[in-house]
Enzyme design. Structure first.
Site, PDB file in Angstrom:
ATOM      1  N   ASP A  99       2.634  10.283   3.024  1.00  0.00           N
ATOM      2  CA  ASP A  99       3.666  10.965   3.693  1.00  0.00           C
ATOM      3  C   ASP A  99       2.928  12.436   4.657  1.00  0.00           C
ATOM      4  OD1 ASP A  99       6.122  12.144   4.366  1.00  0.00           O
ATOM      5  OD2 ASP A  99       6.570  12.994   2.520  1.00  0.00           O
TER       6      ASP A  99
ATOM      7  N   CYS B 121       1.207  45.527 -18.592  1.00  0.00           N
ATOM      8  CA  CYS B 121       2.329  44.679 -18.744  1.00  0.00           C
ATOM      9  C   CYS B 121       2.190  43.255 -19.416  1.00  0.00           C
ATOM     10  CB  CYS B 121       3.004  44.492 -17.386  1.00  0.00           C
ATOM     11  SG  CYS B 121       4.613  43.595 -17.510  1.00  0.00           S
TER      12      CYS B 121
ATOM     13  N   LYS C 106      11.555   2.810   0.474  1.00  0.00           N
ATOM     14  CA  LYS C 106      11.611   4.342   0.159  1.00  0.00           C
ATOM     15  C   LYS C 106      11.898   4.594  -1.105  1.00  0.00           C
ATOM     16  CE  LYS C 106      10.592   6.281   4.294  1.00  0.00           C
ATOM     17  NZ  LYS C 106      11.349   6.749   5.066  1.00  0.00           N
TER      18      LYS C 106
ATOM     19  N   CYS D 249       5.434  44.826 -10.677  1.00  0.00           N
ATOM     20  CA  CYS D 249       5.505  45.748 -11.531  1.00  0.00           C
ATOM     21  C   CYS D 249       4.003  46.337 -11.633  1.00  0.00           C
ATOM     22  CB  CYS D 249       5.778  44.953 -13.112  1.00  0.00           C
ATOM     23  SG  CYS D 249       5.171  46.012 -14.627  1.00  0.00           S
TER      24      CYS D 249
ATOM     25  N   CYS E 258      10.843  46.589 -14.564  1.00  0.00           N
ATOM     26  CA  CYS E 258      10.232  45.392 -15.061  1.00  0.00           C
ATOM     27  C   CYS E 258      11.066  45.039 -16.212  1.00  0.00           C
ATOM     28  CB  CYS E 258       8.921  45.762 -15.419  1.00  0.00           C
ATOM     29  SG  CYS E 258       7.983  44.120 -16.105  1.00  0.00           S
TER      30      CYS E 258
ATOM     31  N   CYS F 143       8.615  44.990 -19.413  1.00  0.00           N
ATOM     32  CA  CYS F 143       7.868  46.473 -20.055  1.00  0.00           C
ATOM     33  C   CYS F 143       8.668  47.602 -19.590  1.00  0.00           C
ATOM     34  CB  CYS F 143       6.387  46.609 -19.607  1.00  0.00           C
ATOM     35  SG  CYS F 143       6.291  46.964 -17.844  1.00  0.00           S
TER      36      CYS F 143
ATOM     37  N   LYS G  51       2.812   4.572   1.089  1.00  0.00           N
ATOM     38  CA  LYS G  51       3.384   5.001   2.326  1.00  0.00           C
ATOM     39  C   LYS G  51       2.974   6.669   2.374  1.00  0.00           C
ATOM     40  CE  LYS G  51       7.198   5.130   5.346  1.00  0.00           C
ATOM     41  NZ  LYS G  51       7.132   6.488   5.772  1.00  0.00           N
TER      42      LYS G  51
ATOM     43  N   TYR H 228      -5.332   3.046   7.860  1.00  0.00           N
ATOM     44  CA  TYR H 228      -4.557   1.612   7.610  1.00  0.00           C
ATOM     45  C   TYR H 228      -4.413   0.646   8.548  1.00  0.00           C
ATOM     46  CZ  TYR H 228      -0.709   4.430   9.051  1.00  0.00           C
ATOM     47  OH  TYR H 228       0.051   5.216   9.675  1.00  0.00           O
TER      48      TYR H 228
ATOM     49  N   GLU I 143       0.787  -1.178  -0.135  1.00  0.00           N
ATOM     50  CA  GLU I 143      -0.005   0.018  -0.027  1.00  0.00           C
ATOM     51  C   GLU I 143       0.773   1.286   0.125  1.00  0.00           C
ATOM     52  OE1 GLU I 143      -1.714   0.635   4.011  1.00  0.00           O
ATOM     53  OE2 GLU I 143      -1.498  -1.721   3.771  1.00  0.00           O
TER      54      GLU I 143
HETATM   55  P1  AMP Z   1       9.009   6.185   9.250  1.00  0.00           P
HETATM   56  O1  AMP Z   1       8.157   7.365  10.024  1.00  0.00           O
HETATM   57  O2  AMP Z   1       9.613   6.505   8.050  1.00  0.00           O
HETATM   58  O3  AMP Z   1       9.570   5.227  10.468  1.00  0.00           O
HETATM   59  O4  AMP Z   1       7.712   5.210   8.789  1.00  0.00           O
HETATM   60  C1  AMP Z   1       6.782   5.010   9.431  1.00  0.00           C
HETATM   61  C2  AMP Z   1       5.410   5.515   9.220  1.00  0.00           C
HETATM   62  O5  AMP Z   1       5.069   5.645   8.070  1.00  0.00           O
HETATM   63  C3  AMP Z   1       4.323   5.085  10.063  1.00  0.00           C
HETATM   64  O6  AMP Z   1       4.459   5.656  11.569  1.00  0.00           O
HETATM   65  C4  AMP Z   1       3.071   5.728   9.612  1.00  0.00           C
HETATM   66  O7  AMP Z   1       2.917   6.900  10.129  1.00  0.00           O
HETATM   67  C5  AMP Z   1       3.558   6.003   8.173  1.00  0.00           C
HETATM   68  N1  AMP Z   1       2.532   5.300   7.187  1.00  0.00           N
HETATM   69  C6  AMP Z   1       2.346   6.079   5.896  1.00  0.00           C
HETATM   70  N2  AMP Z   1       1.479   5.053   5.342  1.00  0.00           N
HETATM   71  C7  AMP Z   1       1.464   3.873   6.197  1.00  0.00           C
HETATM   72  C8  AMP Z   1       0.888   2.757   5.842  1.00  0.00           C
HETATM   73  N3  AMP Z   1       0.181   2.530   4.561  1.00  0.00           N
HETATM   74  N4  AMP Z   1       0.859   1.972   6.548  1.00  0.00           N
HETATM   75  C9  AMP Z   1       1.609   1.928   7.899  1.00  0.00           C
HETATM   76  N5  AMP Z   1       2.258   2.987   8.075  1.00  0.00           N
HETATM   77  C10 AMP Z   1       2.010   4.160   7.222  1.00  0.00           C
HETATM   78 ZN    ZN Z   2       5.938  44.929 -16.599  1.00  0.00          ZN
END
Ligand code: AMP
Ligand code: ZN
Length: 673
Positions: free
Chosen positions: A120, A436, A321, A431, A413, A416, A118, A233, A116
């Protein structure tokens, strides 16, 4: 007042149930059944009833998402089961090693995995008691986290209550915990940074920081304004996973109406896992949110328990990653770009360098403050980063150049020649010449942009020529362009000229919200445009609104209101509005009537990734053509659109005999009249 208390209570409960269902359709499925105005009406009914009967207000009521006053600090809460981090893998070899170890420890030849995204963002634990959302806790140090309940409540895709019949059907206890990730979608992040910039605030480095900041503020009203999302998740009852397989947990979470990414995949072999990782490496850029890798989890929960944990992380999961989209290169020059509001943006001209498969030769430096903060000068070696489709930015100076020289903001500018102006207390240099050509070009690009009028074929090369040749002097002129004029441009074959004309024509029926956004009124972003369209229902009403009337719109403050009034009091803008009216653009919001009904009554299900559009865009198209999008296949499904790496929905469609479309067939269907 004849109504008995129990009748009122029943009425309130019924309203809440209806509202919850619409929240789910809107915030979780992205597939609303009613207009926002209708939704607001329901909310107002509920608010009125609750105001009259305050003792009937419960914390799980949809009216209670944003409430309460800012707090002084957060309380710490102990996690029932530690929230661990994940071991990382940076190569396919390390993934193979993970698989080998798992199979060895398990004493099995084959182990099933779920792969799945990850996400951010920041991890969050949601605790439910009696089916009602009780607590939201951050990961913290893994053992204890911070209680941020009021802020989590403000996130619309977090259910405040789950349906007890569904719990029963799934044989789940009403006290449970859901873990997942709070993220800020890219579009919300970009809009937030635009706003921050316009209001002189600081920019957020990435959506994760912006999301974390929004969750850890003390005032939930701020969280509410930041458009966060929660993807689930993990499901827990006490410290155990109450189902047999991780995939069951994901399915149960979706049934309980949590937002679960539809892109997870059951993998029977490691090869399938590697394919999944590979497929998403480039495709991740098209997702509405950022992911920094793929999480691979052993599917069998009994096996997960057998494998257990190290001190830091589970042995049954690993995070693959993706390589960061960063590179070092040299700043050859720093030039300025004139934006649509006349703001001068310093741009670093770079020694071309490959970043994540794309050649980068320019990078924005945002503004003079940022140049100073970075301390970057011409000749320096810098580290740059490219995140998604966002323009790359400079992260830091890695080595000062030998013959470095500082960048100076030009006095005039560059396009112009008008004298540059810097307002007191503002970061931006501008400007101020209304005529412009640089401003006109940028305004046209904004007007045609994907989130505005969505005229795909109108890119920078075409806009340059249209403006330089004097064919287009304002937005409205686009609508009187002739085929011969377009076909006469460089890099424009007759066929593409015709396509562009068709696109321009089609844009006339865009929603009022898009048109308002496209006008480029300072401080009016996408979301504000949406709210304005809903509130006023017509461009004429908006154009004649006073500051007081505008202030009644949610999220519109005095600064935005003043900016709108100023825009429409400008005679040139009034003339522009009239020209647009003559050209036949939609000035009113009649959502239902407007929709063309090519796909009326047809239900679509998507599986796998499309090459030419994001899932979100494809779904939006279906809805705008009168169709519906569902998340799972049933006999009622009319079409299943299958991209690459399709999931189990594909098999289900085959077994039910539902019509299957590949991407090309889907596009054809959209294009057919
Ligand atoms: P890291 O912070 O790099 O150690 O990665 C772990 C963190 O990834 C977990 O604490 C989650 O917050 C996050 N994470 C994001 N997506 C997922 C997912 N699909 N399953 C589990 N953890 C996830
Ligand atoms: Zn201009």
């Amino acid at each position: 007042m004849g109504e008995s208390k129990s009748a009122v209570r029943a009425k309130i409960e019924k309203l809440r149930k209806t509202i919850r269902e619409h929240e789910y359709r809107y915030y979780v499925l992205d597939d609303p059944k009613i207009s926002d105005a209708e939704f607001d009406k329901l909310m107002n009914q509920l608010k009125a009833l609750e105001a009259k009967y305050p003792d009937l207000v419960t914390p799980d009521s949809p009216t209670q998402r944003v409430g309460g006053s800012p707090r002084e600090g957060f309380q710490t809460v102990r996690h029932k089961r530690p929230m661990l981090s994940l071991d990382n893998a940076f190569s396919y070899d390390e993934l193979r090693e993970f698989d080998r170890r798992v199979r060895e420890l398990a004493g099995r030849d084959r182990v099933e995995y779920v792969a799945e995204h990850k996400f951010d963002g920041l991890s969050m634990s949601l605790q439910y008691e009696g089916g009602v959302f009780a607590r939201g806790v951050t990961r913290g140090d893994g053992t204890t986290g911070e209680d941020v309940t009021p802020n989590v409540r403000a996130i619309r895709s977090v259910p405040l209550r789950v349906d007890s019949a569904t719990l029963k059907k799934l044989r789940l206890a009403a006290d449970f915990e859901v873990r997942g990730e709070i993220i800020m979608p890219r579009s919300a992040f970009e809009e937030l940074n635009r706003q921050q910039e316009e209001q002189g605030g600081k920019r957020f480095a990435n959506p994760r920081n912006a999301a974390a900041g929004a969750v850890r503020v003390l005032d939930p009203a701020i969280t509410a304004s930041r458009r966060l999302d929660f993807y689930a998740y993990m499901l827990l009852a006490g410290d155990r996973v109450p189902v047999k397989r991780h995939s069951d947990a994901l399915e149960a979470l979706a049934k309980l109406q949590f937002k679960v990414s539809r892109d997870w995949k059951l993998c029977r072999t490691l090869d399938e896992v590697l394919k999944y990782c590979e497929a998403w490496e480039s495709r991740r850029e098209k997702l509405p949110y950022e992911i920094d890798g793929i999480v691979i989890k052993v599917n069998d929960i009994a096996l997960q328990e057998e494998l257990g944990f190290t001190a830091k992380a589970p042995r049954w999961a690993v995070a693959y990653k993706y390589p960061a989209h960063q590179a070092t290169t040299v700043v050859k020059d720093i030039q300025v770009n004139v934006g649509r509001t006349g703001v001068l943006t310093p741009v670093a001209i770079l020694e071309p360098v490959q970043v994540g498969g794309v050649t980068v030769s320019r990078s924005t430096l945002h503004n003079m403050d940022e140049v100073q903060r970075l301390g970057v000068q011409i000749g320096d070696a810098v580290l740059i980063e490219r995140a998604g489709e966002v323009i790359p930015h400079v992260l830091k100076v890695v080595k000062e150049g030998k013959n470095r020289r500082p960048f100076v903001m030009p006095k005039e500018c560059p396009v112009c020649g008008t004298k540059i102006h810097k307002a007191e207390g503002e970061v931006a240099y501008r400007c101020v010449n209304a005529a412009c050509p640089a401003k006109l070009k940028e305004s046209l690009l904004h007007f045609a942009g994907r989130h505005a009028m969505n005229i795909d074929g109108l890119g920078a090369k075409i806009v340059d020529q249209l403006v330089d040749k004097g064919l287009v002097k304002d937005f409205a002129d686009l609508y009187s362009l002739k085929l011969e004029q377009l076909a006469g441009l460089e890099r424009m074959a007759e066929k593409s000229a015709q396509n562009l004309l068709d696109e321009i024509e089609a844009s006339k029926s865009n929603s009022l919200a898009r048109l308002i956004y496209a006008l480029g009124i300072p401080f009016v972003g996408e979301r504000t445009a949406q709210l304005l369209a809903e509130h006023f229902g017509s461009l004429d009403k908006l154009a004649s609104a006073t500051v007081e009337e505008l202030s009644e719109v949610p999220e519109v403050g005095p600064k935005v209101a003043a900016s709108i009034v100023e825009f429409f009091s400008e005679p040139a803008n009034r003339k522009l509005v009239e020209k647009l009216r003559k050209a036949g653009l939609r000035f009113t919001e009649e959502r239902k009537a407007r929709r063309d009904s090519r796909l009326a009554g047809k239900t679509f299900v998507f599986t796998g990734a499309l090459a030419h559009r994001s899932r979100e865009q494809a779904e939006e198209l279906v809805v705008s053509h009168g169709g519906k999008v569902a998340s799972s296949v049933s006999k009622k499904t009319d079409y299943v659109v299958v991209g690459t790496e399709p999931g189990s929905k594909y098999d289900k469609a085959k077994s039910l005999g539902v019509t299957i479309l590949d991407e090309a067939q889907f596009e054809k269907l959209l294009a057919s009249k």
